[in-house]
Design an enzyme around this catalytic site. Structure first.
Site, PDB file in Angstrom:
ATOM      1  N   TYR A  32       6.200  -3.173  24.506  1.00 33.72           N
ATOM      2  CA  TYR A  32       6.221  -4.132  23.501  1.00 33.72           C
ATOM      3  C   TYR A  32       5.046  -5.539  23.322  1.00 33.72           C
ATOM      4  CZ  TYR A  32       6.281  -5.291  18.267  1.00 33.72           C
ATOM      5  OH  TYR A  32       6.222  -6.915  16.939  1.00 33.72           O
ATOM      6  N   PHE A  88       0.604  -0.908  -0.272  1.00 40.83           N
ATOM      7  CA  PHE A  88       0.231  -0.031  -0.349  1.00 40.83           C
ATOM      8  C   PHE A  88       1.274   1.437  -0.054  1.00 40.83           C
ATOM      9  CE2 PHE A  88      -4.098   1.655   2.088  1.00 40.83           C
ATOM     10  CZ  PHE A  88      -4.725   1.921   0.936  1.00 40.83           C
TER      11      PHE A  88
HETATM   12  P1  NAI Z   1       7.746  -1.784   7.086  1.00 38.14           P
HETATM   13  O1  NAI Z   1       6.283  -0.792   7.611  1.00 38.14           O
HETATM   14  O2  NAI Z   1       8.679  -1.917   6.549  1.00 38.14           O
HETATM   15  O3  NAI Z   1       6.638  -3.147   5.793  1.00 38.14           O
HETATM   16  C1  NAI Z   1       5.239  -3.108   5.874  1.00 38.14           C
HETATM   17  C2  NAI Z   1       4.720  -3.444   4.276  1.00 38.14           C
HETATM   18  O4  NAI Z   1       3.224  -3.796   4.692  1.00 38.14           O
HETATM   19  C3  NAI Z   1       5.075  -2.654   3.505  1.00 38.14           C
HETATM   20  O5  NAI Z   1       5.223  -2.900   2.601  1.00 38.14           O
HETATM   21  C4  NAI Z   1       3.676  -1.925   3.480  1.00 38.14           C
HETATM   22  O6  NAI Z   1       3.038  -0.844   2.154  1.00 38.14           O
HETATM   23  C5  NAI Z   1       2.766  -2.636   3.838  1.00 38.14           C
HETATM   24  N1  NAI Z   1       1.126  -2.203   4.309  1.00 38.14           N
HETATM   25  C6  NAI Z   1       0.840  -1.622   5.090  1.00 38.14           C
HETATM   26  N2  NAI Z   1      -0.404  -1.457   5.135  1.00 38.14           N
HETATM   27  C7  NAI Z   1      -1.423  -2.260   4.081  1.00 38.14           C
HETATM   28  C8  NAI Z   1      -1.847  -2.621   3.895  1.00 38.14           C
HETATM   29  N3  NAI Z   1      -3.609  -1.918   4.570  1.00 38.14           N
HETATM   30  N4  NAI Z   1      -2.590  -2.472   2.129  1.00 38.14           N
HETATM   31  C9  NAI Z   1      -1.034  -3.622   1.956  1.00 38.14           C
HETATM   32  N5  NAI Z   1      -0.226  -3.420   2.292  1.00 38.14           N
HETATM   33  C10 NAI Z   1      -0.573  -3.209   3.520  1.00 38.14           C
HETATM   34  O7  NAI Z   1       7.198  -2.572   8.459  1.00 38.14           O
HETATM   35  P2  NAI Z   1       7.781  -3.958   8.655  1.00 38.14           P
HETATM   36  O8  NAI Z   1       8.762  -3.508  10.159  1.00 38.14           O
HETATM   37  O9  NAI Z   1       9.333  -4.670   8.011  1.00 38.14           O
HETATM   38  O10 NAI Z   1       7.073  -5.295   9.686  1.00 38.14           O
HETATM   39  C11 NAI Z   1       6.516  -6.410   8.822  1.00 38.14           C
HETATM   40  C12 NAI Z   1       6.281  -7.281   9.734  1.00 38.14           C
HETATM   41  O11 NAI Z   1       7.913  -7.465  10.471  1.00 38.14           O
HETATM   42  C13 NAI Z   1       5.246  -6.752  10.777  1.00 38.14           C
HETATM   43  O12 NAI Z   1       4.553  -7.726  11.387  1.00 38.14           O
HETATM   44  C14 NAI Z   1       6.234  -6.556  12.426  1.00 38.14           C
HETATM   45  O13 NAI Z   1       6.030  -6.465  13.332  1.00 38.14           O
HETATM   46  C15 NAI Z   1       7.259  -7.502  11.942  1.00 38.14           C
HETATM   47  N6  NAI Z   1       8.855  -7.469  12.897  1.00 38.14           N
HETATM   48  C16 NAI Z   1       9.482  -6.183  13.088  1.00 38.14           C
HETATM   49  C17 NAI Z   1      10.689  -6.049  13.869  1.00 38.14           C
HETATM   50  C18 NAI Z   1      11.489  -4.579  13.995  1.00 38.14           C
HETATM   51  O14 NAI Z   1      12.013  -4.301  13.955  1.00 38.14           O
HETATM   52  N7  NAI Z   1      11.200  -3.786  12.016  1.00 38.14           N
HETATM   53  C19 NAI Z   1      10.855  -6.827  13.962  1.00 38.14           C
HETATM   54  C20 NAI Z   1      10.312  -7.929  14.089  1.00 38.14           C
HETATM   55  C21 NAI Z   1       9.164  -8.663  13.282  1.00 38.14           C
END
Ligand code: NAI
Ligand code: NA
Length: 396
Positions: free
Chosen positions: A234, A73
């Protein structure tokens, strides 16, 4: 036009197309440098444009020659206005994938909606017939429920009592105390509705109902645990309840996939600077101390190193996938090492506005944050006129 970072709070309002493209190229080069993985062939990544999802798409394509469909998105560019970084990342990914002879298509829209699910299913049906890996990597503050049309908002609050701890404004370097009021039952339910497992299960149900999951297909969603330092906000807070729900959903999905020999996992990943994590109080201070120590120990990883390791050393080794006693894949193993956490805990007590620049990696935090938007990347000429109106080749 010449594009510079314009900050507002925890977000950057601009992004650089050439910087984002260079980021993607660097990730591709990293994956290629690690050699082939006997991995997936047809992959759907939900949340494919930034962070762990982008790294998952790149690793599948350039580590295993996989065909990929990415759902995300993101904001498209308009004259004089840059796109969101995930748009430029996806444009660069598609271009590189096509140049390498790989199938790649992208779908931009709300993954929580029925419409985007239908569009994605139709694309798989027409082009790939089935997928053998589904990565679920959404991070969103809101979800409009597809059945009730209720708009749920997630929160980052402690549960049971107010929480006070140190935090840092990573733009100014100012370390201060923050107090966060506890969540209500409604906050908890809303956060679980947005970041819990319901939508993941809806995706898998929809794919399975249309026979779009290959025999032996795998699905993986991403979770986080972290240390006791951050657990009030968290893992034991509202977002932690959502992660509990996501982790429980892995078992529900695994049961539903038994007849096709399918597998469902949650992978617990390392804390990293992404757009999602920068908005969480306390976490940026933790990350800046963690980075310092992990870099000193030579065990620091970014999203691409994490996901390359997930595929090469967990999911596609040819042996059973190693999991913890709760069935989770752990690639947060180096972050959670006892010696690393003991040092973070020690530095935490010493962290002040004055000490942080030397005891923590505030500079690394800032530079990682800017690079999410394509700024401060080596080999990019920021004085050069950039074209903001970049198109995504394979946009469906
Ligand atoms: P990010 O913000 O970089 O990526 C989010 C993605 O989701 C993007 O591609 C965005 O376009 C998409 N997105 C958001 N809302 C949307 C919607 N309504 N429809 C379609 N696409 C949508 O986030 P990140 O950090 O890569 O997080 C991904 C997963 O990894 C999450 O579940 C997060 O909790 C988990 N995670 C993150 C950590 C961190 O430190 N950043 C650590 C461990 C897990
Ligand atoms: Na992601």
């Amino acid at each position: 036009m010449i594009i510079e970072p314009r900050m507002r709070g925890f977000i950057c309002l601009t992004s650089h197309p050439d910087g984002c493209a260079q980021n993607v190229k660097n990730q591709i080069e990293y994956v290629k440098s690690k050699g082939n993985i006997n991995g997936p062939k047809k992959v759907l990544v939900i949340g494919a444009s930034t962070g762990f999802g982008l790294a998952s798409r790149i690793t599948a394509a350039f580590g295993s020659d996989a065909s990929t469909i990415g759902v995300f998105f993101e904001k498209a560019p308009s004259t004089g206005k840059t796109a969101s970084p995930g748009w430029y990342n996806s444009a660069a990914f598609e271009k590189e994938a096509h140049a390498a002879g790989l199938y790649a298509k992208s779908i931009n829209g709300d993954a929580f909606s029925k419409e985007i699910k239908e569009k994605t299913l139709a694309t798989i049906k027409a082009d790939l017939s089935q997928v053998d890996l589904v990565i679920y990597s959404l991070a969103s503050p809101v979800r409009k429920h597809p059945d009730t049309e209720v708009l749920h908002r997630s929160t980052l609050k402690p549960i049971g009592g107010a929480y006070t701890n140190k935090t840092v404004d990573f733009h100014t370097g100012n370390v201060s105390e923050i107090s966060i009021e506890p969540a209500t039952e409604e906050d908890i339910a809303n956060t679980v509705a947005v970041m819990g497992g319901e939508d993941w299960a809806m995706w898998i149900d929809a794919l399975k109902a249309e026979n779009l999951l290959a025999e032996g297909a795998t699905t993986v969603a991403y979770s986080y645990i972290g240390p006791s330092l951050t657990e009030a906000v968290y893992r034991k807070g509202t977002i932690g309840r959502a992660k509990d729900d996501l982790e429980a959903t892995a078992f529900t999905i695994a049961n539903k996939l038994k007849d096709i020999n399918g597998k469902a996992y949650v992978s617990v990943n390392k804390a990293l600077v992404t757009q999602a994590s920068s908005a969480i109080p306390v976490i940026p201070l933790y990350i800046s101390l963690l980075y310092k120590i992990m870099k000193e120990e030579g065990i620091h990883e970014g999203t691409i190193e994490q996901i390359q390791r997930l595929y090469a050393e967990r999911l596609y080794t040819g042996s059973p996938v190693p999991v913890d006693e709760q069935g989770r894949i752990r690639i947060d193993d180096w972050e959670m090492r006892e010696d690393v956490q003991a040092k973070v805990a020690e530095l935490w007590t010493e962290a002040t506005t004055e000490t942080l620049p030397s005891i923590g990696d505030l500079a690394g935090y800032r530079s990682d944050f800017l690079s999410l938007f394509g700024f401060e990347i080596d080999n990019v000429d920021y004085q050069k006129e950039a074209n903001e109106l970049v198109e995504i080749e394979g946009l469906v």
